[in-house]
Motif scaffolding. Structure first.
Motif, PDB file in Angstrom:
ATOM      1  N   GLN A 128      16.014   6.135 -11.515  1.00  0.00           N
ATOM      2  CA  GLN A 128      17.290   6.414 -10.875  1.00  0.00           C
ATOM      3  C   GLN A 128      17.882   7.720 -11.386  1.00  0.00           C
ATOM      4  O   GLN A 128      18.483   8.487 -10.626  1.00  0.00           O
ATOM      5  CB  GLN A 128      18.256   5.247 -11.064  1.00  0.00           C
ATOM      6  N   GLU A 129      17.701   7.997 -12.657  1.00  0.00           N
ATOM      7  CA  GLU A 129      18.175   9.267 -13.218  1.00  0.00           C
ATOM      8  C   GLU A 129      17.369  10.419 -12.633  1.00  0.00           C
ATOM      9  O   GLU A 129      17.922  11.447 -12.247  1.00  0.00           O
ATOM     10  CB  GLU A 129      18.057   9.227 -14.750  1.00  0.00           C
ATOM     11  N   TRP A 130      16.061  10.249 -12.552  1.00  0.00           N
ATOM     12  CA  TRP A 130      15.203  11.304 -12.015  1.00  0.00           C
ATOM     13  C   TRP A 130      15.417  11.505 -10.523  1.00  0.00           C
ATOM     14  O   TRP A 130      15.343  12.623 -10.030  1.00  0.00           O
ATOM     15  CB  TRP A 130      13.741  10.999 -12.319  1.00  0.00           C
ATOM     16  N   LYS A 131      15.677  10.432  -9.817  1.00  0.00           N
ATOM     17  CA  LYS A 131      15.969  10.530  -8.380  1.00  0.00           C
ATOM     18  C   LYS A 131      17.205  11.397  -8.162  1.00  0.00           C
ATOM     19  O   LYS A 131      17.234  12.257  -7.273  1.00  0.00           O
ATOM     20  CB  LYS A 131      16.185   9.118  -7.820  1.00  0.00           C
ATOM     21  N   ILE A 166      13.563   2.657  -4.970  1.00  0.00           N
ATOM     22  CA  ILE A 166      12.485   3.161  -5.823  1.00  0.00           C
ATOM     23  C   ILE A 166      11.390   3.719  -4.926  1.00  0.00           C
ATOM     24  O   ILE A 166      10.946   3.053  -3.988  1.00  0.00           O
ATOM     25  CB  ILE A 166      11.898   2.041  -6.703  1.00  0.00           C
ATOM     26  N   ARG A 167      10.977   4.937  -5.207  1.00  0.00           N
ATOM     27  CA  ARG A 167       9.909   5.568  -4.428  1.00  0.00           C
ATOM     28  C   ARG A 167       8.661   4.693  -4.476  1.00  0.00           C
ATOM     29  O   ARG A 167       8.267   4.213  -5.534  1.00  0.00           O
ATOM     30  CB  ARG A 167       9.631   6.949  -5.036  1.00  0.00           C
ATOM     31  N   ASP A 168       8.042   4.444  -3.328  1.00  0.00           N
ATOM     32  CA  ASP A 168       6.939   3.490  -3.230  1.00  0.00           C
ATOM     33  C   ASP A 168       5.739   3.847  -4.103  1.00  0.00           C
ATOM     34  O   ASP A 168       5.156   2.971  -4.746  1.00  0.00           O
ATOM     35  CB  ASP A 168       6.488   3.332  -1.772  1.00  0.00           C
ATOM     36  N   ASP A 169       5.369   5.124  -4.160  1.00  0.00           N
ATOM     37  CA  ASP A 169       4.205   5.480  -4.976  1.00  0.00           C
ATOM     38  C   ASP A 169       4.504   5.286  -6.466  1.00  0.00           C
ATOM     39  O   ASP A 169       3.639   4.870  -7.233  1.00  0.00           O
ATOM     40  CB  ASP A 169       3.722   6.908  -4.697  1.00  0.00           C
ATOM     41  N   TYR A 170       5.744   5.538  -6.866  1.00  0.00           N
ATOM     42  CA  TYR A 170       6.144   5.322  -8.257  1.00  0.00           C
ATOM     43  C   TYR A 170       6.152   3.823  -8.575  1.00  0.00           C
ATOM     44  O   TYR A 170       5.678   3.396  -9.628  1.00  0.00           O
ATOM     45  CB  TYR A 170       7.530   5.932  -8.506  1.00  0.00           C
ATOM     46  N   PRO A 210       0.841  -1.198   0.000  1.00  0.00           N
ATOM     47  CA  PRO A 210       0.000   0.000   0.000  1.00  0.00           C
ATOM     48  C   PRO A 210       0.875   1.246   0.000  1.00  0.00           C
ATOM     49  O   PRO A 210       1.900   1.289   0.676  1.00  0.00           O
ATOM     50  CB  PRO A 210      -0.784  -0.105   1.302  1.00  0.00           C
ATOM     51  N   THR A 211       0.504   2.234  -0.771  1.00  0.00           N
ATOM     52  CA  THR A 211       1.278   3.455  -0.830  1.00  0.00           C
ATOM     53  C   THR A 211       0.961   4.303   0.393  1.00  0.00           C
ATOM     54  O   THR A 211      -0.190   4.641   0.623  1.00  0.00           O
ATOM     55  CB  THR A 211       0.953   4.238  -2.119  1.00  0.00           C
ATOM     56  N   PRO A 212       1.993   4.630   1.172  1.00  0.00           N
ATOM     57  CA  PRO A 212       1.751   5.449   2.362  1.00  0.00           C
ATOM     58  C   PRO A 212       1.426   6.887   1.958  1.00  0.00           C
ATOM     59  O   PRO A 212       1.745   7.310   0.850  1.00  0.00           O
ATOM     60  CB  PRO A 212       3.079   5.386   3.112  1.00  0.00           C
ATOM     61  N   VAL A 268       8.679   8.345  -0.305  1.00  0.00           N
ATOM     62  CA  VAL A 268       8.952   7.326   0.698  1.00  0.00           C
ATOM     63  C   VAL A 268       9.363   6.033   0.005  1.00  0.00           C
ATOM     64  O   VAL A 268       8.775   5.647  -1.008  1.00  0.00           O
ATOM     65  CB  VAL A 268       7.686   7.088   1.558  1.00  0.00           C
ATOM     66  N   ASP A 269      10.364   5.371   0.565  1.00  0.00           N
ATOM     67  CA  ASP A 269      10.826   4.077   0.063  1.00  0.00           C
ATOM     68  C   ASP A 269      10.904   3.125   1.245  1.00  0.00           C
ATOM     69  O   ASP A 269      11.975   2.830   1.763  1.00  0.00           O
ATOM     70  CB  ASP A 269      12.183   4.234  -0.621  1.00  0.00           C
TER      71      ASP A 269
END
Length: 169
Positions: free
Chosen positions: A75-78, A49-53, A32-34, A42-43
């Motif tokens: 990873q590039e965008w992060k 990888i960001r959880d919502d992404y 579930p996305t927090p 949030v990861d």
């Protein structure tokens, strides 16, 4: 016919290596996305990888190859978000040139995928899913452009940009 073109394009994607980061043994198991109101996101599973992404690309793409491309791009965008948020990062002309080359290659690759499949939704729209994230992206791009002193001659984009994507091992 489009399916064959997409498969051929993705074969090019897998046959390449670039300066993009590699992720090793990433398993997409989005929970579930927090609630998340932060720019970086949030990861909770600490897989980079960001959880919502992670949830969004799992819901958007059924093809494993496209999921891998979306993970690579994240990873590039992060790193772009980090450039925007961290004032201590020193941005040289070479660094800015490499980042712009990678970002433009990503955009061109996704444009090619969209040309083959008009229903393809670019992962950048999914990644920069809030106004704040989009603004930080623009801020980072402006920092990179400033480091280049407006001279884009050092930015090199491959003729076949999908060849420059490193995928998850």
């Amino acid at each position: 016919m489009r399916g064959l073109k997409l498969i051929a394009l993705l074969a090019f994607v897998f046959a390449s290596a670039s300066s993009w980061q590699y992720l090793v043994d990433v398993k997409l198991e989005p929970g579930p996305t927090p609630d998340d109101n932060t720019i970086e996101g949030v990861d909770l599973d600490n897989n980079g990888i960001r959880d919502d992404y992670e949830r969004a690309i799992s819901d958007t793409y059924v093809d494993d190859d496209l999921i891998k491309v979306a993970i690579s791009a994240s990873q590039e965008w992060k790193s772009l978000i980090k450039i925007s948020l961290d004032e201590d990062i020193i941005i040289t002309q070479d660094f800015a040139s490499e980042k712009f080359s990678n970002l433009i290659s990503l955009d061109k690759c996704f444009s090619e995928l969209r040309r083959i499949n008009p229903k393809f939704e670019t992962p950048s729209k999914i990644y920069f899913n809030t106004l704040e994230r989009a603004m930080e992206k623009r801020k980072a791009e402006n920092k990179l452009f400033k480091a280049l002193k407006g001279d884009l001659r050092s930015v090199q984009v491959a003729e076949n940009p999908c060849l420059n994507i490193d995928l998850v091992k």
